[in-house]
Design an enzyme around this catalytic site. Structure first.
Site, PDB file in Angstrom:
ATOM      1  N   GLU A 126      18.596 -15.775 -10.562  1.00  0.00           N
ATOM      2  CA  GLU A 126      18.193 -14.387 -10.775  1.00  0.00           C
ATOM      3  C   GLU A 126      17.541 -14.219 -12.143  1.00  0.00           C
ATOM      4  O   GLU A 126      16.517 -13.548 -12.271  1.00  0.00           O
ATOM      5  CB  GLU A 126      19.428 -13.474 -10.601  1.00  0.00           C
ATOM      6  CG  GLU A 126      19.205 -12.013 -10.845  1.00  0.00           C
ATOM      7  CD  GLU A 126      18.035 -11.408 -10.070  1.00  0.00           C
ATOM      8  OE1 GLU A 126      17.560 -12.015  -9.105  1.00  0.00           O
ATOM      9  OE2 GLU A 126      17.577 -10.324 -10.472  1.00  0.00           O
TER      10      GLU A 126
ATOM     11  N   LYS B  60       6.327  -3.692  -5.004  1.00  0.00           N
ATOM     12  CA  LYS B  60       7.754  -3.381  -5.019  1.00  0.00           C
ATOM     13  C   LYS B  60       8.402  -3.721  -3.683  1.00  0.00           C
ATOM     14  O   LYS B  60       9.474  -4.296  -3.626  1.00  0.00           O
ATOM     15  CB  LYS B  60       7.944  -1.894  -5.343  1.00  0.00           C
ATOM     16  CG  LYS B  60       9.399  -1.426  -5.356  1.00  0.00           C
ATOM     17  CD  LYS B  60      10.183  -2.102  -6.453  1.00  0.00           C
ATOM     18  CE  LYS B  60      11.650  -1.706  -6.457  1.00  0.00           C
ATOM     19  NZ  LYS B  60      12.472  -2.669  -7.226  1.00  0.00           N
TER      20      LYS B  60
ATOM     21  N   CYS C 174       0.825  -1.211   0.000  1.00  0.00           N
ATOM     22  CA  CYS C 174       0.000   0.000   0.000  1.00  0.00           C
ATOM     23  C   CYS C 174       0.862   1.265   0.000  1.00  0.00           C
ATOM     24  O   CYS C 174       1.906   1.321   0.638  1.00  0.00           O
ATOM     25  CB  CYS C 174      -0.878   0.030   1.246  1.00  0.00           C
ATOM     26  SG  CYS C 174      -1.896  -1.434   1.389  1.00  0.00           S
TER      27      CYS C 174
ATOM     28  N   GLY D 195      -0.158  -2.138   6.178  1.00  0.00           N
ATOM     29  CA  GLY D 195       0.271  -3.124   7.169  1.00  0.00           C
ATOM     30  C   GLY D 195      -0.840  -4.133   7.406  1.00  0.00           C
ATOM     31  O   GLY D 195      -1.788  -4.226   6.623  1.00  0.00           O
TER      32      GLY D 195
ATOM     33  N   GLU E 165       8.633 -12.947 -13.231  1.00  0.00           N
ATOM     34  CA  GLU E 165       7.798 -11.901 -12.641  1.00  0.00           C
ATOM     35  C   GLU E 165       7.235 -10.922 -13.669  1.00  0.00           C
ATOM     36  O   GLU E 165       6.152 -10.402 -13.472  1.00  0.00           O
ATOM     37  CB  GLU E 165       8.511 -11.165 -11.498  1.00  0.00           C
ATOM     38  CG  GLU E 165       9.674 -10.292 -11.877  1.00  0.00           C
ATOM     39  CD  GLU E 165      10.265  -9.573 -10.652  1.00  0.00           C
ATOM     40  OE1 GLU E 165      11.464  -9.318 -10.677  1.00  0.00           O
ATOM     41  OE2 GLU E 165       9.537  -9.262  -9.698  1.00  0.00           O
TER      42      GLU E 165
ATOM     43  N   LYS F  14      13.513 -13.008 -12.686  1.00  0.00           N
ATOM     44  CA  LYS F  14      13.267 -11.793 -13.469  1.00  0.00           C
ATOM     45  C   LYS F  14      12.288 -12.083 -14.595  1.00  0.00           C
ATOM     46  O   LYS F  14      11.344 -11.361 -14.826  1.00  0.00           O
ATOM     47  CB  LYS F  14      14.609 -11.298 -14.029  1.00  0.00           C
ATOM     48  CG  LYS F  14      14.726  -9.837 -14.217  1.00  0.00           C
ATOM     49  CD  LYS F  14      15.353  -9.117 -13.056  1.00  0.00           C
ATOM     50  CE  LYS F  14      14.642  -9.403 -11.748  1.00  0.00           C
ATOM     51  NZ  LYS F  14      15.303  -8.920 -10.590  1.00  0.00           N
TER      52      LYS F  14
HETATM   53  O1  M6R Z   1      13.432  -4.463  -1.108  1.00  0.00           O
HETATM   54  P1  M6R Z   1      14.063  -5.822  -1.056  1.00  0.00           P
HETATM   55  O2  M6R Z   1      15.374  -5.867  -1.771  1.00  0.00           O
HETATM   56  O3  M6R Z   1      14.172  -6.375   0.325  1.00  0.00           O
HETATM   57  O4  M6R Z   1      13.074  -6.768  -1.874  1.00  0.00           O
HETATM   58  C1  M6R Z   1      13.291  -8.146  -1.923  1.00  0.00           C
HETATM   59  C2  M6R Z   1      12.436  -8.784  -2.989  1.00  0.00           C
HETATM   60  O5  M6R Z   1      11.076  -8.572  -2.747  1.00  0.00           O
HETATM   61  C3  M6R Z   1      12.778  -8.248  -4.390  1.00  0.00           C
HETATM   62  O6  M6R Z   1      14.126  -8.383  -4.677  1.00  0.00           O
HETATM   63  C4  M6R Z   1      11.964  -8.994  -5.476  1.00  0.00           C
HETATM   64  O7  M6R Z   1      12.350 -10.324  -5.529  1.00  0.00           O
HETATM   65  C5  M6R Z   1      12.121  -8.312  -6.832  1.00  0.00           C
HETATM   66  N1  M6R Z   1      10.849  -7.866  -7.293  1.00  0.00           N
HETATM   67  C6  M6R Z   1      12.682  -9.189  -7.888  1.00  0.00           C
HETATM   68  O8  M6R Z   1      12.898  -8.487  -9.068  1.00  0.00           O
END
Ligand code: M6R
Length: 606
Positions: free
Chosen positions: A479, A601, A2, A100, A486, A483
């Site tokens: 990785e 994100k 959110c 939250g 997603e 990518k």
């Molecule tokens: O903000 P963070 O680096 O802790 O986020 C971790 C994951 O949620 C993030 O890397 C996610 O896997 C990405 N969307 C992948 O591209």
């Protein structure tokens, strides 16, 4: 997750809120709403779908002017996507937005029902509004204080009370909130991307403190009603950094920003050609008595750990394990004061990573975080912080944050090995030189876009796909796979190439795409055998190798050769190739690359 924005001041609040919500779209959401003070009390407008739907509704339904209001983008957790579940929520005199999860909302709901009070939505957030309203006796701060004693879970609230016009109250526990005063008034948001237009100087609202925003000032008080002065922070990027700058998507822009992000992250840690953490206030004593390192993170950040492990173990001979934070936090890990726990996070707010960090601290371990967002929860709660300097990362798919995390882990390995005498100054200088050289290689690989775009046409209709590699290339495969999944919605798996024949090779049939990474000379002959195994079962192979490797044409359908780069540094170059593969495949399928379905994100819930 959110997004939150609140404004009170001399600007048109409805515009500030809707524009702020557009900036926060990248966080991931399914509906949006705003509430604002009018001459006839608080007015609320909500809409499911995009913020543009909300903007249309605001234009149609409300002609009033407003100087103060709150706005929210919702990523559904409790209750489906509907107008009624959309925020802001109203209970009596209270109108509230929430990021939250209130874990005990069921119990609270039962309590409220005994008094004949029933929610209209299925959300935990409305229950929070009802609890605050039931504690309200004309004194907002006291009501918030009393109410939060009853709430379990994570929250960031912005609250308006009908009889306190043009004032916003805010409190947080776990979920992020940043605030700033500017010439036009006071503004609060879930992250800096929505604030940067108004101020580069801001503060993170301390947890369980109450902020009172009026057009002239923001007053922060603790639970004992004492006024406190929060620590001011400054961002060194500007509005342009949070814009697409001529690129079709943020993801593409961020892929292209990698050379600068790497330079900004590496340069301040190189003094006289040697790794140096003085500016980070990380003393050499941090490395004393470390018997073991645990790296814990989620998603892409965890994948950076898989690559970092290799360099740290190689140079220091200290064992490193890489743990998925959501697993680590519920395990009973064998860690103690001789363990250094490294958490990696772009946002610094990922709930599972934060919980893993707290567990490490409870067990007496030293903690170091590698974080991109200044002042974020993970940064604040760690003993030591190595900030990456990627600037804001807006696309959900993490790109530049990943390569700068790699660079921070490599710098850590060099410094650790140097101060513990495992690396001579000469060798450390050589490693630093190779790391700096990797930046120019990344720059070179950026020009592979057209070649990769053409190859990706062949992936457009794929339903299943495999990434395979050995050693560092296996970590990279993980990785590459996340990518692609997603943003293109193609099912893909990352496999250690040698493990395929123990089961998964049964899935390799005619024309199944296999992206084979073969950048590591020490395992090259084995890797080539594994590629032949999939090829002889009909796989369409896209092979990524180092410049020095010569392969015969029959080994693959498409060959992508990296420029000459030392094997240990190949992940920097190969990462760009994998990012392009994900990007151009998603584009060829006509998808919105920056806002993939179901994803947020920053994942601030478990
Ligand atoms: O903000 P963070 O680096 O802790 O986020 C971790 C994951 O949620 C993030 O890397 C996610 O896997 C990405 N969307 C992948 O591209």
């Amino acid at each position: 997750m959110c997004g939150i924005i609140g404004f009170t001041g001399i600007l048109d609040a409805k515009t500030v809120l809707t524009e702020g919500l557009k900036e926060l779209e990248y966080r991931g959401y399914d509906s949006a709403g705003i509430s604002f003070f009018t001459d006839n009390g608080i007015r609320t407008v909500k809409a499911t779908g995009k913020v543009s739907n909300l903007c249309d509704k605001v234009k149609e339904e409300s002609k009033e002017t407003a100087a103060c209001g709150i706005g929210h983008t919702r990523w559904a957790t409790h209750g489906g996507v509907s107008d009624v579940n959309c925020h802001p929520h109203k209970a009596g005199k209270v109108t509230l937005i929430h990021n939250g999860i209130i874990e005990n909302y069921k119990e609270l709901q039962e309590e409220l029902a005994k008094d004949g009070q029933f929610p209209v939505s299925q959300t935990d957030s409305e229950i929070a509004a009802m609890v605050i309203n039931s504690c309200y006796n004309g004194n907002p701060v006291q009501a918030i204080k009393d109410a939060v004693k009853k709430l379990d879970g994570a929250y960031a609230f912005c609250i308006m009370f009908e009889d306190h016009p043009d004032v916003i109250y805010a409190i947080r526990n776990g979920s992020p909130l940043v605030a700033a005063s500017c010439e036009e008034g006071s503004v609060i948001a879930s992250d800096m991307v929505a604030l940067i237009k108004y101020s580069k100087d801001y503060f993170v609202l301390p947890e369980r403190h109450i902020a009172r925003l009026t057009k002239n000032e923001i007053v922060v008080t603790d639970m004992e009603h004492r006024v406190i002065m929060p620590k001011m922070l400054h961002v060194n990027w500007d509005v342009a950094a949070a814009r697409k700058g001529g690129y079709d998507y943020f993801m593409l822009k961020e892929i292209h920003e990698q050379p600068d992000s790497l330079r900004n992250t590496i340069a301040p840690r190189v003094v006289d050609g040697l790794p140096d953490f003085t500016a980070d206030q990380i003393p050499d004593s941090m490395f004393d008595g470390i018997h073991k390192i645990v790296i814990t993170a989620c998603g892409t950040a965890m994948h950076a750990g898989l690559i970092g492990k290799n360099m740290i173990e190689k140079l220091t001979r200290v064992p490193v394990s890489v743990e998925i934070a959501s697993e680590f936090r519920y395990a009973s890990p064998i860690i103690d004061e001789h363990t250094l726990v490294i958490t990696i996070s772009q946002s610094g707010e990922t709930a599972d990573t934060l919980a893993a960090l707290r567990l490490a601290r409870e067990n007496g371990s030293k903690t170091l975080s590698i974080v991109n967002v200044k002042g974020s929860s993970i940064a604040r709660e760690s003993d030591y912080v190595l900030y990456t300097h990627a600037g804001p990362e807006i696309a959900v798919a993490s790109t530049k944050a990943y390569t700068v995390q790699l660079s921070a882990l490599y710098l850590f390995a060099f410094r650790f090995a140097l101060v513990t005498g495992k690396l001579t100054e000469e060798a450390a200088r050589d490693y630093i030189g190779k790391l700096e050289h990797a930046i120019s290689i990344v720059e070179e690989v950026l020009s592979y876009d057209k070649q990769i775009e053409t190859i990706c046409q062949r992936l457009k209709t794929a339903e299943d796909l495999f990434f395979i590699g050995r050693g560092l290339d296996y970590g990279l495969s993980c990785e590459g796979s996340i990518k692609l999944k997603e943003i293109s919605y193609i099912h893909s798996e990352a496999y250690a190439a040698g493990e395929l024949k123990h089961g998964t090779i049964s899935l390799i049939t005619d024309n199944i795409p296999v992206i084979a990474l073969a950048t590591q000379e020490n395992v090259l002959p084995k890797m080539i055998s594994n590629i032949r195994e999939v090829r002889s079962r009909g796989a369409m192979v896209i092979l990524v190798t180092n410049a020095e490797v010569t392969v015969d044409a029959s080994l693959c359908d498409h060959l992508i050769k990296l420029p000459a780069i030392a094997d240990e540094f190949a992940p920097f170059a190969a990462a760009v190739v994998l990012q392009y593969i994900a990007y151009y495949t998603a584009i060829s399928r006509g998808l919105n690359v920056d806002q993939p379905r179901n994803l947020a994100k920053s994942v601030t819930v478990e």
